[in-house]
Design a protein around this motif. Structure first.
Motif, mmCIF file in Angstrom:
data_model
loop_
_atom_site.group_PDB
_atom_site.id
_atom_site.type_symbol
_atom_site.label_atom_id
_atom_site.label_comp_id
_atom_site.label_asym_id
_atom_site.label_seq_id
_atom_site.Cartn_x
_atom_site.Cartn_y
_atom_site.Cartn_z
ATOM 1 N N THR A 109 16.463 6.521 14.482
ATOM 2 C CA THR A 109 15.493 5.428 14.521
ATOM 3 C C THR A 109 14.312 5.736 13.618
ATOM 4 O OG1 THR A 109 16.125 5.012 16.833
ATOM 5 C CG2 THR A 109 14.107 3.969 16.052
ATOM 6 N N GLY A 110 13.853 6.982 13.646
ATOM 7 C CA GLY A 110 12.756 7.392 12.774
ATOM 8 C C GLY A 110 13.110 7.290 11.302
ATOM 9 N N VAL A 111 14.361 7.620 10.956
ATOM 10 C CA VAL A 111 14.809 7.515 9.558
ATOM 11 C C VAL A 111 14.662 6.073 9.067
ATOM 12 C CG1 VAL A 111 16.819 7.632 8.033
ATOM 13 C CG2 VAL A 111 16.364 9.493 9.646
ATOM 14 N N GLY A 112 15.084 5.104 9.891
ATOM 15 C CA GLY A 112 14.964 3.694 9.506
ATOM 16 C C GLY A 112 13.516 3.246 9.398
ATOM 17 N N GLU A 113 12.712 3.644 10.365
ATOM 18 C CA GLU A 113 11.314 3.204 10.365
ATOM 19 C C GLU A 113 10.494 3.881 9.268
ATOM 20 O OE1 GLU A 113 9.081 2.533 13.746
ATOM 21 O OE2 GLU A 113 10.673 1.549 14.874
ATOM 22 N N ALA A 114 11.015 4.967 8.705
ATOM 23 C CA ALA A 114 10.284 5.688 7.659
ATOM 24 C C ALA A 114 9.976 4.813 6.455
ATOM 25 C CB ALA A 114 11.091 6.917 7.221
ATOM 26 N N ALA A 115 10.818 3.822 6.191
ATOM 27 C CA ALA A 115 10.637 2.998 4.996
ATOM 28 C C ALA A 115 9.570 1.931 5.161
ATOM 29 C CB ALA A 115 11.962 2.322 4.642
ATOM 30 N N ILE A 116 9.247 1.561 6.387
ATOM 31 C CA ILE A 116 8.538 0.305 6.614
ATOM 32 C C ILE A 116 7.145 0.278 6.001
ATOM 33 C CG2 ILE A 116 7.774 -1.342 8.347
ATOM 34 C CD1 ILE A 116 10.857 -0.941 8.094
ATOM 35 N N SER A 117 6.293 1.216 6.356
ATOM 36 C CA SER A 117 4.899 1.143 5.915
ATOM 37 C C SER A 117 4.757 1.238 4.400
ATOM 38 C CB SER A 117 4.077 2.246 6.591
ATOM 39 O OG SER A 117 3.990 2.018 7.989
ATOM 40 N N SER A 118 5.491 2.162 3.779
ATOM 41 C CA SER A 118 5.379 2.307 2.324
ATOM 42 C C SER A 118 5.914 1.077 1.602
ATOM 43 C CB SER A 118 6.117 3.561 1.858
ATOM 44 O OG SER A 118 7.503 3.490 2.175
ATOM 45 N N ASN A 119 7.004 0.514 2.084
ATOM 46 C CA ASN A 119 7.573 -0.676 1.450
ATOM 47 C C ASN A 119 6.677 -1.892 1.637
ATOM 48 O OD1 ASN A 119 10.946 -0.586 0.708
ATOM 49 N ND2 ASN A 119 9.954 1.215 1.564
ATOM 50 N N VAL A 120 6.074 -2.001 2.817
ATOM 51 C CA VAL A 120 5.131 -3.094 3.064
ATOM 52 C C VAL A 120 3.914 -2.962 2.143
ATOM 53 C CG1 VAL A 120 3.470 -3.958 4.770
ATOM 54 C CG2 VAL A 120 5.866 -3.688 5.392
ATOM 55 N N THR A 121 3.459 -1.732 1.923
ATOM 56 C CA THR A 121 2.357 -1.514 0.991
ATOM 57 C C THR A 121 2.725 -2.000 -0.403
ATOM 58 O OG1 THR A 121 1.588 0.402 2.253
ATOM 59 C CG2 THR A 121 0.835 0.231 -0.016
ATOM 60 N N ARG A 122 3.974 -1.759 -0.785
ATOM 61 C CA ARG A 122 4.438 -2.245 -2.088
ATOM 62 C C ARG A 122 4.469 -3.779 -2.119
ATOM 63 N NH1 ARG A 122 7.548 -0.957 -6.599
ATOM 64 N NH2 ARG A 122 7.468 -2.850 -7.863
ATOM 65 N N VAL A 123 4.856 -4.390 -1.025
ATOM 66 C CA VAL A 123 4.836 -5.856 -0.948
ATOM 67 C C VAL A 123 3.415 -6.374 -1.159
ATOM 68 C CG1 VAL A 123 5.206 -7.856 0.566
ATOM 69 C CG2 VAL A 123 6.865 -5.980 0.554
ATOM 70 N N ILE A 124 2.446 -5.743 -0.502
ATOM 71 C CA ILE A 124 1.047 -6.153 -0.643
ATOM 72 C C ILE A 124 0.575 -5.956 -2.081
ATOM 73 C CG2 ILE A 124 -1.323 -5.586 0.071
ATOM 74 C CD1 ILE A 124 -0.130 -4.911 2.851
ATOM 75 N N ALA A 125 0.971 -4.842 -2.697
ATOM 76 C CA ALA A 125 0.599 -4.591 -4.093
ATOM 77 C C ALA A 125 1.153 -5.670 -5.020
ATOM 78 C CB ALA A 125 1.097 -3.215 -4.524
ATOM 79 N N SER A 126 2.364 -6.139 -4.750
ATOM 80 C CA SER A 126 3.024 -7.113 -5.620
ATOM 81 C C SER A 126 2.592 -8.550 -5.342
ATOM 82 C CB SER A 126 4.550 -7.020 -5.447
ATOM 83 O OG SER A 126 5.018 -5.733 -5.756
ATOM 84 N N TRP A 127 2.156 -8.812 -4.106
ATOM 85 C CA TRP A 127 1.966 -10.191 -3.687
ATOM 86 C C TRP A 127 0.514 -10.611 -3.445
ATOM 87 C CZ3 TRP A 127 4.892 -14.573 -2.817
ATOM 88 C CH2 TRP A 127 6.259 -14.458 -3.063
ATOM 89 N N THR A 128 -0.442 -9.719 -3.586
ATOM 90 C CA THR A 128 -1.834 -10.102 -3.350
ATOM 91 C C THR A 128 -2.711 -9.713 -4.530
ATOM 92 O OG1 THR A 128 -2.352 -8.023 -2.192
ATOM 93 C CG2 THR A 128 -1.619 -9.870 -0.849
ATOM 94 N N SER A 129 -3.842 -10.398 -4.646
ATOM 95 C CA SER A 129 -4.786 -10.111 -5.720
ATOM 96 C C SER A 129 -5.669 -8.922 -5.354
ATOM 97 C CB SER A 129 -5.671 -11.338 -5.980
ATOM 98 O OG SER A 129 -6.550 -11.559 -4.885
ATOM 99 N N LEU A 130 -6.388 -8.430 -6.324
ATOM 100 C CA LEU A 130 -7.278 -7.293 -6.112
ATOM 101 C C LEU A 130 -8.318 -7.594 -5.040
ATOM 102 C CD1 LEU A 130 -8.145 -4.458 -7.107
ATOM 103 C CD2 LEU A 130 -9.616 -5.606 -8.770
ATOM 104 N N ARG A 131 -8.841 -8.812 -5.017
ATOM 105 C CA ARG A 131 -9.887 -9.184 -4.064
ATOM 106 C C ARG A 131 -9.358 -9.318 -2.649
ATOM 107 N NH1 ARG A 131 -14.483 -11.798 -6.117
ATOM 108 N NH2 ARG A 131 -14.411 -13.330 -4.430
ATOM 109 N N GLU A 132 -8.044 -9.471 -2.501
ATOM 110 C CA GLU A 132 -7.435 -9.674 -1.172
ATOM 111 C C GLU A 132 -6.802 -8.412 -0.609
ATOM 112 O OE1 GLU A 132 -5.963 -14.278 -2.104
ATOM 113 O OE2 GLU A 132 -4.650 -12.570 -2.498
ATOM 114 N N ARG A 133 -6.843 -7.341 -1.370
ATOM 115 C CA ARG A 133 -6.060 -6.144 -1.061
ATOM 116 C C ARG A 133 -6.449 -5.505 0.271
ATOM 117 N NH1 ARG A 133 -5.981 -2.304 -6.035
ATOM 118 N NH2 ARG A 133 -4.718 -4.017 -6.846
ATOM 119 N N GLY A 134 -7.738 -5.341 0.528
ATOM 120 C CA GLY A 134 -8.174 -4.709 1.772
ATOM 121 C C GLY A 134 -7.800 -5.541 2.985
ATOM 122 N N PHE A 135 -8.034 -6.867 2.906
ATOM 123 C CA PHE A 135 -7.716 -7.744 4.033
ATOM 124 C C PHE A 135 -6.213 -7.755 4.305
ATOM 125 C CE2 PHE A 135 -6.700 -12.069 5.644
ATOM 126 C CZ PHE A 135 -7.320 -11.960 6.880
ATOM 127 N N ALA A 136 -5.406 -7.836 3.239
ATOM 128 C CA ALA A 136 -3.951 -7.837 3.406
ATOM 129 C C ALA A 136 -3.473 -6.533 4.041
ATOM 130 C CB ALA A 136 -3.255 -8.060 2.065
#
Length: 452
Positions: free
Chosen positions: A136-163
């Motif tokens: 279960t830990g192996v699967g969950e290991a991807a989540i936070s880093s991948n979500v961070t990448r989603v935020i990097a790709s999908w939000t503007s610089l001004r929205e980064r902290g809130f996202a």
């Protein structure tokens, strides 16, 4: 008549222009799915903290042995952070998150089968629980880093902290609902059913993600040009090849990362944050039952309080950082938010630990957890600030250190609680919280590692 018709045509034309220029809001719909992913991630991580007491009693597992089950999850979680982050930076988050969520959904559903499988295979139930939680830990290991990448790709610089705050908010919402949901399910259907339902919910969320999300906003059919100009000024629909070209050839700049003072300050600070976070995550329910003397359902309700505080305060921490950054700079904005969060968290945790009145102490400890995540949102935003093109890899490195802090926390907190008492165990967490805030002072969010 002609004048009236002409005026009407002009109004219609103006309305059409206004409608065409109105930005779509697909990025916020995607952030909603991100919050759901984080919530179901929290559910499948926290469920054992609630069911653990019943499992301990049924299978005669002591507190220190149960700590090793918690640690098994964290070993899988920690060891696979960097591989998942690297894969995400190479092929994008859509496929990586899909595979990872399927992995932990299977792991969650398998918990209820452990006693039967242990009997059939001849291994102990304790070993079986460790193996399933590791997967279960192996699967969950991807989540936070991948979500961070989603935020990097999908939000503007001004929205980064809130996202980034919304990312942590989803974790808090999942944690808020999990104690009550797991406790109620255990009372009515047993602990095995609670894990099976967790697995089903994970499968539903992964389906939603897979069929709605894209790696880049330029790929999404519902994103219009106006929204693209907010996220990536100058970009156009379908302009994916140039934007994602770095995923195919250049390698992640590990040498620059590992020789950067900002990176080391970030990951070591997050390691200390991980220690305190897992005190709330793994042990708050045990503390409420064993130290404060609460019943199962009463303790479950109180255990929701730290996660509700996390859900409410983490977006505020990100928003606060963005606001300060607009009038000063990103570095000062991130540091101010971390100082406010960690300083307030340490004061509240110390006070709650030493107050004997439960109805005052538990809300203080819950708020301490919330302010901890007020600060933590800015660690994730700083990953994007320092490595915008490789944010999954850097955030994976950071979260690996956080997981190591969690492994140490799971074992040390249990040992301190058994041999010295819960008071000293929580006091250690107070000092570690302050250390996390101090280390973040050395993070320079104004310059990426490529510029350093």
């Amino acid at each position: 008549m002609n004048t009236s018709t002409s005026a009407t045509q002009k109004l219609d034309s103006a309305a059409g222009v206004m409608q065409a220029s109105k930005a779509s809001r697909v990025r916020w719909s995607l952030m909603g799915i991100v919050m759901a992913i984080m919530a179901v991630t929290a559910l499948n991580r926290l469920n054992l903290s609630i069911a653990g007491k019943v499992i301990e009693e049924q299978f005669s597992i002591n507190t220190i042995a149960m700590g090793t089950v918690f640690s098994a999850f964290l070993w899988g979680y920690g060891l696979f952070q960097i591989p998942w982050g690297y894969v995400c930076d190479r092929i994008g988050p859509r496929r990586t998150l899909t595979a990872a969520m399927l992995c932990f959904a299977v792991g969650a559903g398998a918990m209820g089968l452990v006693p039967r499988l242990a009997t059939m295979s001849g291994v102990s139930v304790l070993v079986g629980f460790r193996l399933v939680r590791f997967v279960t830990g192996v699967g969950e290991a991807a989540i936070s880093s991948n979500v961070t990448r989603v935020i990097a790709s999908w939000t503007s610089l001004r929205e980064r902290g809130f996202a980034s705050g919304l990312q942590v908010c989803g974790l808090g919402l999942g944690g808020t609902l999990t104690p009550i949901f797991i406790a109620w399910t255990m009372v009515h259907w047993g602990w095995r059913a609670s894990f099976e339902i967790c697995g089903v919910l994970a499968f539903l969320v992964v389906a939603l993600w897979h069929f709605y999300a894209t790696d880049w906003p330029e790929e999404h059919p519902d994103v219009n040009d106006a929204e693209l100009q907010i996220i990536h000024p100058g970009s156009r629909k379908g302009d994916v090849g140039a934007r994602s070209s770095h995923t195919g050839v250049p390698s992640v700049p590990w040498l620059k990362m590992l020789t950067s003072l900002s990176v080391w300050s970030l990951i070591l600070g997050y390691g200390l944050q991980g220690y305190t976070f897992y005190v709330y995550y793994n042990w708050f329910y045990f503390y409420a039952v064993k130290v404060r003397g609460l019943g199962i359902m009463q303790a479950a309700i109180w255990t929701s309080a730290p996660f509700l505080a996390m859900a409410l305060l983490s977006p505020v921490g990100g928003w606060f950082s963005d606001r300060v950054a607009r009038v000063t700079d990103r570095r000062k904005g991130r540091i101010a938010a971390v100082w406010v969060g960690m300083g307030t968290s340490a004061l509240l945790l110390y006070g709650g630990n030493h107050i004997s009145v439960t109805v005052i102490a538990l809300p203080m400890i819950a708020l301490a957890a919330g302010f901890n995540m007020f600060a933590a949102a800015n660690f994730w935003a700083a990953c994007i600030d320092l490595a915008p093109s490789y944010s999954a890899s850097l955030s994976a490195l950071m979260n690996t250190m956080g997981s190591l802090g969690g492994v140490i926390s799971s074992t040390v907190t249990a040992a301190l609680a058994v041999h010295r008492g819960w008071g000293p165990a929580l006091d250690v967490a107070v000092w570690i919280t302050l250390g996390s805030g101090l280390l973040f002072t050395l993070v320079n969010a104004n310059r990426s590692i490529q510029e350093q």
